[in-house]
Write a protein that holds these residues in place. Structure first.
Motif, PDB file in Angstrom:
ATOM      1  N   CYS A  52     -20.770  -8.036 -22.258  1.00 51.51           N
ATOM      2  CA  CYS A  52     -20.117  -7.534 -21.040  1.00 51.51           C
ATOM      3  C   CYS A  52     -21.118  -6.864 -20.113  1.00 51.51           C
ATOM      4  N   VAL A  53     -20.829  -6.933 -18.835  1.00 50.67           N
ATOM      5  CA  VAL A  53     -21.498  -6.122 -17.831  1.00 50.67           C
ATOM      6  C   VAL A  53     -20.497  -5.026 -17.489  1.00 50.67           C
ATOM      7  N   LEU A  54     -20.933  -3.789 -17.671  1.00 48.27           N
ATOM      8  CA  LEU A  54     -20.092  -2.617 -17.454  1.00 48.27           C
ATOM      9  C   LEU A  54     -20.635  -1.817 -16.270  1.00 48.27           C
ATOM     10  N   TRP A  55     -19.768  -1.160 -15.560  1.00 53.24           N
ATOM     11  CA  TRP A  55     -20.202  -0.224 -14.527  1.00 53.24           C
ATOM     12  C   TRP A  55     -19.061   0.738 -14.253  1.00 53.24           C
ATOM     13  N   ASN A  56     -19.393   1.830 -13.580  1.00 46.01           N
ATOM     14  CA  ASN A  56     -18.397   2.826 -13.202  1.00 46.01           C
ATOM     15  C   ASN A  56     -18.048   2.622 -11.730  1.00 46.01           C
ATOM     16  N   HIS A  57     -16.753   2.596 -11.452  1.00 46.07           N
ATOM     17  CA  HIS A  57     -16.284   2.397 -10.083  1.00 46.07           C
ATOM     18  C   HIS A  57     -16.906   3.455  -9.176  1.00 46.07           C
ATOM     19  N   GLN A  60     -13.758   5.939  -7.854  1.00 50.22           N
ATOM     20  CA  GLN A  60     -12.920   6.554  -8.886  1.00 50.22           C
ATOM     21  C   GLN A  60     -13.690   6.981 -10.136  1.00 50.22           C
ATOM     22  N   GLY A  61     -14.833   6.344 -10.396  1.00 46.03           N
ATOM     23  CA  GLY A  61     -15.682   6.725 -11.518  1.00 46.03           C
ATOM     24  C   GLY A  61     -15.310   6.159 -12.874  1.00 46.03           C
ATOM     25  N   PHE A  62     -14.197   5.424 -12.976  1.00 47.79           N
ATOM     26  CA  PHE A  62     -13.814   4.880 -14.285  1.00 47.79           C
ATOM     27  C   PHE A  62     -14.602   3.611 -14.597  1.00 47.79           C
ATOM     28  N   PRO A  63     -14.725   3.272 -15.897  1.00 45.72           N
ATOM     29  CA  PRO A  63     -15.491   2.082 -16.286  1.00 45.72           C
ATOM     30  C   PRO A  63     -14.730   0.791 -16.007  1.00 45.72           C
ATOM     31  N   VAL A  64     -15.468  -0.206 -15.560  1.00 45.32           N
ATOM     32  CA  VAL A  64     -14.959  -1.548 -15.277  1.00 45.32           C
ATOM     33  C   VAL A  64     -15.816  -2.506 -16.089  1.00 45.32           C
ATOM     34  N   SER A  65     -15.247  -3.622 -16.533  1.00 48.34           N
ATOM     35  CA  SER A  65     -16.047  -4.574 -17.301  1.00 48.34           C
ATOM     36  C   SER A  65     -15.737  -6.015 -16.924  1.00 48.34           C
ATOM     37  N   ALA A  80     -11.856  -9.664 -18.033  1.00 54.08           N
ATOM     38  CA  ALA A  80     -12.297  -8.442 -17.351  1.00 54.08           C
ATOM     39  C   ALA A  80     -11.284  -7.340 -17.624  1.00 54.08           C
ATOM     40  N   HIS A  81     -11.747  -6.096 -17.504  1.00 54.20           N
ATOM     41  CA  HIS A  81     -10.840  -4.954 -17.612  1.00 54.20           C
ATOM     42  C   HIS A  81     -11.046  -4.073 -16.391  1.00 54.20           C
ATOM     43  N   LEU A  82      -9.945  -3.766 -15.710  1.00 54.28           N
ATOM     44  CA  LEU A  82      -9.956  -2.925 -14.526  1.00 54.28           C
ATOM     45  C   LEU A  82      -8.925  -1.824 -14.757  1.00 54.28           C
ATOM     46  N   PRO A  83      -9.363  -0.580 -14.967  1.00 54.85           N
ATOM     47  CA  PRO A  83      -8.445   0.489 -15.346  1.00 54.85           C
ATOM     48  C   PRO A  83      -7.517   0.972 -14.229  1.00 54.85           C
ATOM     49  N   ASP A  84      -7.638   0.403 -13.041  1.00 51.04           N
ATOM     50  CA  ASP A  84      -6.846   0.884 -11.917  1.00 51.04           C
ATOM     51  C   ASP A  84      -6.893  -0.188 -10.826  1.00 51.04           C
ATOM     52  N   PHE A  85      -6.016  -0.066  -9.865  1.00 51.22           N
ATOM     53  CA  PHE A  85      -6.026  -0.955  -8.706  1.00 51.22           C
ATOM     54  C   PHE A  85      -6.782  -0.287  -7.563  1.00 51.22           C
ATOM     55  N   ALA A  86      -7.945   0.266  -7.842  1.00 52.28           N
ATOM     56  CA  ALA A  86      -8.743   0.992  -6.856  1.00 52.28           C
ATOM     57  C   ALA A  86      -9.410   0.020  -5.883  1.00 52.28           C
ATOM     58  N   ALA A  87     -10.076   0.592  -4.891  1.00 51.83           N
ATOM     59  CA  ALA A  87     -10.744  -0.187  -3.847  1.00 51.83           C
ATOM     60  C   ALA A  87     -11.642  -1.263  -4.447  1.00 51.83           C
ATOM     61  N   GLY A  88     -11.452  -2.498  -3.984  1.00 53.23           N
ATOM     62  CA  GLY A  88     -12.287  -3.617  -4.396  1.00 53.23           C
ATOM     63  C   GLY A  88     -11.893  -4.256  -5.714  1.00 53.23           C
ATOM     64  N   LEU A  89     -10.886  -3.719  -6.375  1.00 56.17           N
ATOM     65  CA  LEU A  89     -10.472  -4.259  -7.666  1.00 56.17           C
ATOM     66  C   LEU A  89      -9.084  -4.868  -7.547  1.00 56.17           C
ATOM     67  N   ASP A  90      -8.986  -6.124  -7.841  1.00 48.31           N
ATOM     68  CA  ASP A  90      -7.680  -6.759  -7.908  1.00 48.31           C
ATOM     69  C   ASP A  90      -7.801  -8.085  -8.645  1.00 48.31           C
TER      70      ASP A  90
END
Length: 161
Positions: A52-57, A60-65, A80-90
């Motif tokens: 996986c490639v991981l990073w923090n949003h 929001q600061g939460f991890p995305v993968s 992929a895992h997206l812990p929220d529907f934050a900016a740029g994630l959908d």
């Protein structure tokens, strides 16, 4: 799995351990390389193995993968895992299926999208964004070595195979 890390102040695995570990039959090498050709991470990745490639949003600061798999020697984005529907994630309808993670976020499963040329370029973010490459339990911070630089992440045939 064999992993080596070079440069950027990141501690390398002891050479003795690397020499004692078996190389998986049919393994490809997952590499992270700078634009000048300097390789700073290498992992043997067997057929069927994921990474996986991981990073923090950045807001929001939460991890995305984004997670990939070696499928017959090719890099394929599988989930992929997206812990929220934050900016740029959908989720893009028709590209995998979205399911709840039970904690307010979601997984995108069954993406099964081959990566053209089995490689792509990433510009790791600075500081808290901390782009990382995870293979099994091993994690390499791409940001620590190459913040804002072009990093080529590639799945390649191991030399001598």
């Amino acid at each position: 799995m064999i992993g080596t890390i070079r440069g950027g102040g990141v501690t390398a695995l002891p050479l003795l351990i690397l020499l004692l570990l078996p190389v998986p039959v049919g393994a490809e090498a997952l590499t992270a390389t700078l634009e000048d050709g300097t390789e700073f991470a290498r992992f043997d990745v067997a057929e069927g193995q994921e990474w996986c490639v991981l990073w923090n949003h950045s807001v929001q600061g939460f991890p995305v993968s984004d997670c990939y798999q070696n499928q017959a020697g090719h890099m394929v984005l599988v989930h992929a895992h997206l812990p929220d529907f934050a900016a740029g994630l959908d989720h893009i309808p028709g590209r995998g299926r979205q399911v709840s993670d039970g904690q307010g976020g979601y997984f995108i499963l069954d993406i099964n999208e081959p990566v053209p040329g089995d490689a792509y370029i990433l510009r790791p973010g600075a500081g808290p964004v901390n782009h990382r490459l995870q293979v099994g339990d091993a994690i390499v911070s791409l940001s620590a070595v190459a913040t804002h630089q072009r990093v080529r992440i590639a799945l390649e045939r191991n030399e001598g195979q």
